[in-house]
Motif scaffolding. Structure first.
Motif, PDB file in Angstrom:
ATOM      1  N   GLY A 296       0.655  -1.097  -0.153  1.00  0.00           N
ATOM      2  CA  GLY A 296      -0.099   0.111  -0.066  1.00  0.00           C
ATOM      3  C   GLY A 296       0.756   1.118  -0.003  1.00  0.00           C
ATOM      4  O   GLY A 296       0.636   2.229  -0.661  1.00  0.00           O
ATOM      5  N   LEU A 297       2.001   1.246   0.874  1.00  0.00           N
ATOM      6  CA  LEU A 297       2.767   2.536   0.827  1.00  0.00           C
ATOM      7  C   LEU A 297       3.610   2.585  -0.564  1.00  0.00           C
ATOM      8  O   LEU A 297       3.728   3.693  -1.155  1.00  0.00           O
ATOM      9  CB  LEU A 297       3.842   2.237   1.839  1.00  0.00           C
ATOM     10  N   GLU A 298       3.952   1.479  -1.174  1.00  0.00           N
ATOM     11  CA  GLU A 298       4.613   1.624  -2.560  1.00  0.00           C
ATOM     12  C   GLU A 298       3.537   2.101  -3.552  1.00  0.00           C
ATOM     13  O   GLU A 298       4.048   3.026  -4.289  1.00  0.00           O
ATOM     14  CB  GLU A 298       4.900   0.337  -3.052  1.00  0.00           C
ATOM     15  N   ALA A 299       2.187   1.868  -3.444  1.00  0.00           N
ATOM     16  CA  ALA A 299       1.256   2.455  -4.377  1.00  0.00           C
ATOM     17  C   ALA A 299       1.013   3.949  -4.082  1.00  0.00           C
ATOM     18  O   ALA A 299       0.849   4.659  -4.960  1.00  0.00           O
ATOM     19  CB  ALA A 299      -0.172   1.658  -4.084  1.00  0.00           C
ATOM     20  N   ARG A 300       1.068   4.361  -2.726  1.00  0.00           N
ATOM     21  CA  ARG A 300       0.988   5.537  -2.346  1.00  0.00           C
ATOM     22  C   ARG A 300       2.236   6.524  -2.825  1.00  0.00           C
ATOM     23  O   ARG A 300       1.952   7.603  -3.278  1.00  0.00           O
ATOM     24  CB  ARG A 300       0.878   5.730  -0.945  1.00  0.00           C
ATOM     25  N   LEU A 301       3.337   6.099  -2.986  1.00  0.00           N
ATOM     26  CA  LEU A 301       4.557   6.373  -3.328  1.00  0.00           C
ATOM     27  C   LEU A 301       4.418   6.814  -4.901  1.00  0.00           C
ATOM     28  O   LEU A 301       5.010   7.610  -5.355  1.00  0.00           O
ATOM     29  CB  LEU A 301       5.846   5.689  -2.834  1.00  0.00           C
ATOM     30  N   ALA A 302       4.046   5.883  -5.264  1.00  0.00           N
ATOM     31  CA  ALA A 302       3.713   5.837  -6.933  1.00  0.00           C
ATOM     32  C   ALA A 302       3.071   6.749  -7.410  1.00  0.00           C
ATOM     33  O   ALA A 302       3.263   7.477  -8.394  1.00  0.00           O
ATOM     34  CB  ALA A 302       3.277   4.489  -7.455  1.00  0.00           C
ATOM     35  N   LEU A 303       1.897   7.312  -6.619  1.00  0.00           N
ATOM     36  CA  LEU A 303       1.023   8.425  -6.829  1.00  0.00           C
ATOM     37  C   LEU A 303       1.947   9.733  -7.023  1.00  0.00           C
ATOM     38  O   LEU A 303       1.564  10.395  -7.702  1.00  0.00           O
ATOM     39  CB  LEU A 303       0.030   8.601  -5.808  1.00  0.00           C
TER      40      LEU A 303
ATOM     41  N   ASP B 225      12.692   4.416  -6.544  1.00  0.00           N
ATOM     42  CA  ASP B 225      12.606   2.985  -6.475  1.00  0.00           C
ATOM     43  C   ASP B 225      11.642   2.912  -5.185  1.00  0.00           C
ATOM     44  O   ASP B 225      11.837   3.068  -4.157  1.00  0.00           O
ATOM     45  CB  ASP B 225      13.864   2.384  -5.986  1.00  0.00           C
ATOM     46  N   VAL B 226      10.356   2.824  -5.471  1.00  0.00           N
ATOM     47  CA  VAL B 226       9.111   2.969  -4.737  1.00  0.00           C
ATOM     48  C   VAL B 226       9.270   1.749  -3.449  1.00  0.00           C
ATOM     49  O   VAL B 226       9.023   2.023  -2.397  1.00  0.00           O
ATOM     50  CB  VAL B 226       7.887   3.154  -4.832  1.00  0.00           C
ATOM     51  N   GLY B 227       9.687   0.582  -4.056  1.00  0.00           N
ATOM     52  CA  GLY B 227       9.940  -0.354  -3.343  1.00  0.00           C
ATOM     53  C   GLY B 227      10.853  -0.202  -2.068  1.00  0.00           C
ATOM     54  O   GLY B 227      10.698  -0.319  -0.803  1.00  0.00           O
ATOM     55  N   SER B 228      12.082   0.325  -2.589  1.00  0.00           N
ATOM     56  CA  SER B 228      12.982   0.672  -1.448  1.00  0.00           C
ATOM     57  C   SER B 228      12.794   1.873  -0.522  1.00  0.00           C
ATOM     58  O   SER B 228      13.105   2.033   0.771  1.00  0.00           O
ATOM     59  CB  SER B 228      14.430   1.016  -2.287  1.00  0.00           C
ATOM     60  N   ALA B 229      12.086   2.772  -1.128  1.00  0.00           N
ATOM     61  CA  ALA B 229      11.642   3.838  -0.276  1.00  0.00           C
ATOM     62  C   ALA B 229      10.447   3.549   0.647  1.00  0.00           C
ATOM     63  O   ALA B 229      10.570   3.890   1.992  1.00  0.00           O
ATOM     64  CB  ALA B 229      10.941   4.981  -1.019  1.00  0.00           C
ATOM     65  N   ALA B 230       9.604   2.627   0.395  1.00  0.00           N
ATOM     66  CA  ALA B 230       8.557   2.017   1.315  1.00  0.00           C
ATOM     67  C   ALA B 230       9.501   1.406   2.372  1.00  0.00           C
ATOM     68  O   ALA B 230       8.889   1.360   3.667  1.00  0.00           O
ATOM     69  CB  ALA B 230       7.761   1.210   0.419  1.00  0.00           C
ATOM     70  N   GLU B 231      10.332   0.561   2.163  1.00  0.00           N
ATOM     71  CA  GLU B 231      11.098  -0.426   2.852  1.00  0.00           C
ATOM     72  C   GLU B 231      11.750   0.615   3.984  1.00  0.00           C
ATOM     73  O   GLU B 231      11.932   0.274   5.279  1.00  0.00           O
ATOM     74  CB  GLU B 231      11.916  -1.239   2.300  1.00  0.00           C
ATOM     75  N   MET B 232      12.605   1.575   3.539  1.00  0.00           N
ATOM     76  CA  MET B 232      12.899   2.478   4.380  1.00  0.00           C
ATOM     77  C   MET B 232      12.333   3.129   5.175  1.00  0.00           C
ATOM     78  O   MET B 232      12.651   3.059   6.532  1.00  0.00           O
ATOM     79  CB  MET B 232      13.713   3.471   3.409  1.00  0.00           C
TER      80      MET B 232
ATOM     81  N   ASP C  34       3.611   9.872  -9.988  1.00  0.00           N
ATOM     82  CA  ASP C  34       3.081  10.193 -11.107  1.00  0.00           C
ATOM     83  C   ASP C  34       2.550  11.589 -11.098  1.00  0.00           C
ATOM     84  O   ASP C  34       2.376  11.962 -12.165  1.00  0.00           O
ATOM     85  CB  ASP C  34       1.576   9.225 -11.000  1.00  0.00           C
ATOM     86  N   ALA C  35       2.600  12.170  -9.930  1.00  0.00           N
ATOM     87  CA  ALA C  35       2.117  13.610  -9.679  1.00  0.00           C
ATOM     88  C   ALA C  35       3.158  14.503  -9.995  1.00  0.00           C
ATOM     89  O   ALA C  35       2.895  15.588 -10.024  1.00  0.00           O
ATOM     90  CB  ALA C  35       1.446  13.954  -8.581  1.00  0.00           C
ATOM     91  N   GLY C  36       4.430  13.987 -10.304  1.00  0.00           N
ATOM     92  CA  GLY C  36       5.726  14.935 -10.595  1.00  0.00           C
ATOM     93  C   GLY C  36       6.350  15.268  -9.247  1.00  0.00           C
ATOM     94  O   GLY C  36       6.999  16.372  -9.148  1.00  0.00           O
ATOM     95  N   ILE C  37       5.860  14.881  -8.024  1.00  0.00           N
ATOM     96  CA  ILE C  37       6.271  15.548  -6.891  1.00  0.00           C
ATOM     97  C   ILE C  37       7.594  14.655  -6.570  1.00  0.00           C
ATOM     98  O   ILE C  37       8.402  15.338  -6.004  1.00  0.00           O
ATOM     99  CB  ILE C  37       5.210  15.422  -5.534  1.00  0.00           C
ATOM    100  N   ALA C  38       7.608  13.420  -6.786  1.00  0.00           N
ATOM    101  CA  ALA C  38       8.808  12.771  -6.366  1.00  0.00           C
ATOM    102  C   ALA C  38       9.537  12.039  -7.622  1.00  0.00           C
ATOM    103  O   ALA C  38       9.056  12.556  -8.810  1.00  0.00           O
ATOM    104  CB  ALA C  38       8.488  11.345  -5.961  1.00  0.00           C
ATOM    105  N   GLU C  39      10.894  11.990  -7.488  1.00  0.00           N
ATOM    106  CA  GLU C  39      11.795  11.595  -8.812  1.00  0.00           C
ATOM    107  C   GLU C  39      10.930  10.726  -9.521  1.00  0.00           C
ATOM    108  O   GLU C  39      10.547   9.631  -9.056  1.00  0.00           O
ATOM    109  CB  GLU C  39      13.058  11.267  -8.313  1.00  0.00           C
ATOM    110  N   PRO C  40      11.180  10.752 -10.836  1.00  0.00           N
ATOM    111  CA  PRO C  40      10.519   9.889 -11.705  1.00  0.00           C
ATOM    112  C   PRO C  40      11.080   8.466 -11.717  1.00  0.00           C
ATOM    113  O   PRO C  40      10.315   7.392 -11.977  1.00  0.00           O
ATOM    114  CB  PRO C  40      10.390  10.407 -13.280  1.00  0.00           C
ATOM    115  N   ASP C  41      12.307   8.343 -11.498  1.00  0.00           N
ATOM    116  CA  ASP C  41      12.905   7.217 -11.133  1.00  0.00           C
ATOM    117  C   ASP C  41      13.092   6.484  -9.808  1.00  0.00           C
ATOM    118  O   ASP C  41      13.810   5.688  -9.454  1.00  0.00           O
ATOM    119  CB  ASP C  41      14.301   7.261 -11.843  1.00  0.00           C
TER     120      ASP C  41
END
Length: 155
Positions: free
Chosen positions: A74-81, A93-100, A84-91
């Motif tokens: 769920g956190l990965e999906a949220r970070l992907a938003l 790694d939402v999996g690593s960010a969620a895990e962190m 998609d909105a251009g707020i986070a870097e396009p590349d």
């Protein structure tokens, strides 16, 4: 132990809230929520971790009922938003960010509280500093608007 359905409902409500205006604010809110939830359960977590370390059958059962992977997904999906909105870097790694975020939430909410006996003030300071560093590391420059404005610009 923990009520799996209550945990799922709480996680869904928290992960479904509106996007924050910055990645630092997202990290701040996520970490504060995790620290609060883990702190509320620290007595039970202490027992569960002890038993899981000593009893392989219990550890196997715990891995089947624990919703951590659901929360991470769920956190990965949220970070992907945010991507998609251009707020986070396009590349990002939402999996690593969620895990962190999940790992630091556990570290601050349980390890610092129960083992290191870090003061609540220091825990808040660490949370704030990490959220700011996370925001600087993953934000897409030169983003300055709100998530709603970013989403309109993509349509």
């Amino acid at each position: 132990m923990l009520d799996k359905e209550d945990d799922r409902s709480d996680a869904a409500l928290f992960l479904g809230r509106p996007l924050c205006s910055t990645m630092a604010q997202e990290a701040r809110e996520m970490l504060a929520h995790l620290v609060e939830k883990i702190s509320e359960r620290s007595d039970r977590i202490r027992i569960v971790i002890s038993r899981a370390l000593l009893d392989r059958a219990f550890k196997t059962h715990l891995n089947r009922i624990w919703i951590r992977e659901e929360i991470r997904s769920g956190l990965e999906a949220r970070l992907a938003l945010y991507v998609d909105a251009g707020i986070a870097e396009p590349d990002l790694d939402v999996g690593s960010a969620a895990e962190m975020l999940l790992s630091l939430g556990f570290e601050l909410g349980f390890v610092h509280r129960e083992i290191l006996e870090t003061s609540p003030e220091m825990t808040r300071r660490l949370l704030e500093q990490f959220a700011d560093m996370f925001g600087r590391a993953v934000s897409a420059p030169p983003y300055r608007g709100s998530p709603a404005e970013a989403q309109k610009g993509k349509e």
